[in-house]
Structure formats: structure tokens, C-alpha cells
Scaffold this motif. Sequence first.
Motif, PDB file in Angstrom:
ATOM      1  N   ARG A 150       0.841  -1.203   0.000  1.00 37.83           N
ATOM      2  CA  ARG A 150       0.000   0.000   0.000  1.00 37.83           C
ATOM      3  C   ARG A 150       0.874   1.251   0.000  1.00 37.83           C
ATOM      4  O   ARG A 150       0.619   2.210  -0.734  1.00 37.83           O
ATOM      5  CB  ARG A 150      -0.919  -0.010   1.208  1.00 37.83           C
ATOM      6  N   LYS A 151       1.931   1.250   0.796  1.00 39.21           N
ATOM      7  CA  LYS A 151       2.825   2.415   0.872  1.00 39.21           C
ATOM      8  C   LYS A 151       3.515   2.654  -0.473  1.00 39.21           C
ATOM      9  O   LYS A 151       3.606   3.784  -0.945  1.00 39.21           O
ATOM     10  CB  LYS A 151       3.868   2.196   1.968  1.00 39.21           C
ATOM     11  N   GLU A 152       4.011   1.591  -1.093  1.00 34.63           N
ATOM     12  CA  GLU A 152       4.658   1.724  -2.400  1.00 34.63           C
ATOM     13  C   GLU A 152       3.674   2.232  -3.445  1.00 34.63           C
ATOM     14  O   GLU A 152       4.016   3.075  -4.276  1.00 34.63           O
ATOM     15  CB  GLU A 152       5.229   0.381  -2.852  1.00 34.63           C
ATOM     16  N   PHE A 187       1.012   4.134  -2.983  1.00 38.06           N
ATOM     17  CA  PHE A 187       0.773   5.562  -2.781  1.00 38.06           C
ATOM     18  C   PHE A 187       1.981   6.382  -3.227  1.00 38.06           C
ATOM     19  O   PHE A 187       1.828   7.449  -3.821  1.00 38.06           O
ATOM     20  CB  PHE A 187       0.440   5.855  -1.318  1.00 38.06           C
ATOM     21  N   ASN A 188       3.191   5.888  -2.959  1.00 37.05           N
ATOM     22  CA  ASN A 188       4.393   6.603  -3.395  1.00 37.05           C
ATOM     23  C   ASN A 188       4.469   6.675  -4.915  1.00 37.05           C
ATOM     24  O   ASN A 188       4.766   7.729  -5.481  1.00 37.05           O
ATOM     25  CB  ASN A 188       5.648   5.944  -2.833  1.00 37.05           C
ATOM     26  N   PHE A 189       4.218   5.559  -5.581  1.00 36.68           N
ATOM     27  CA  PHE A 189       4.255   5.537  -7.042  1.00 36.68           C
ATOM     28  C   PHE A 189       3.204   6.487  -7.624  1.00 36.68           C
ATOM     29  O   PHE A 189       3.464   7.213  -8.581  1.00 36.68           O
ATOM     30  CB  PHE A 189       4.026   4.126  -7.584  1.00 36.68           C
ATOM     31  N   THR A 190       2.002   6.462  -7.032  1.00 30.68           N
ATOM     32  CA  THR A 190       0.931   7.331  -7.508  1.00 30.68           C
ATOM     33  C   THR A 190       1.300   8.793  -7.327  1.00 30.68           C
ATOM     34  O   THR A 190       1.083   9.621  -8.223  1.00 30.68           O
ATOM     35  CB  THR A 190      -0.381   7.012  -6.767  1.00 30.68           C
ATOM     36  N   ALA A 191       1.871   9.126  -6.183  1.00 31.25           N
ATOM     37  CA  ALA A 191       2.266  10.513  -5.919  1.00 31.25           C
ATOM     38  C   ALA A 191       3.341  10.964  -6.906  1.00 31.25           C
ATOM     39  O   ALA A 191       3.276  12.081  -7.425  1.00 31.25           O
ATOM     40  CB  ALA A 191       2.779  10.657  -4.483  1.00 31.25           C
ATOM     41  N   VAL A 192       4.301  10.111  -7.171  1.00 29.86           N
ATOM     42  CA  VAL A 192       5.368  10.465  -8.120  1.00 29.86           C
ATOM     43  C   VAL A 192       4.781  10.714  -9.503  1.00 29.86           C
ATOM     44  O   VAL A 192       5.136  11.702 -10.174  1.00 29.86           O
ATOM     45  CB  VAL A 192       6.442   9.351  -8.167  1.00 29.86           C
TER      46      VAL A 192
END
Length: 91
Positions: free
Chosen positions: A50-52, A54-59
Amino acid sequence: MADEVVDEPGEELVATAKKKRAEKKTWFGRIILFFQQVVAELKKVVTPTRKELFNFTAVVLIFVIIMMAIVWVLDQLFGWVVVVIFGNPTF
């Protein structure tokens, strides 16, 4: 992500595929072999946490916003240059 990343097929998978390819020469056998290899490759897929995710989506979103800003600035700049060169259009 996963600790071990495998980009190339395993040696045993290649050996098994070659052996099965030699055994099954009919078109139906080749189709079955293809689907077996697809399933073997799909088992290697690692889903992000889940954290990855969200990070990928934010990037991606930040990158898209930056690119939109660059395109908008260039559009405004080129529009201004066109008006300076050709003058204000009158309709």
C-alpha cells in the motif's frame, strides 16, 4: 518490493520448456506450453504494498503536474512570440 528481483527466466524453467517443446510438437501442445509458461511468469509478479502504491501514484501525479506546467508555460511563450511577430489578429 521483493528482496530478490528475477528478470531472466530460471534455468529450470528454460530446461523444462525446451523439454516440453521437444515432446509436444503439435499446435495444440504448443498452445498448452504457451499458457503454462504464461502462468509460470505470472507467478513471478510482485504486487506493490500500500505504501509503495501511494508513493508511485504521488510520483506520477507530481510528474504530470510538472509536465503540464512546462507545456502551459511554453504555450504562453509561443503564443506571445506569434503575437509579437504577426501582430494582433483582427476578425
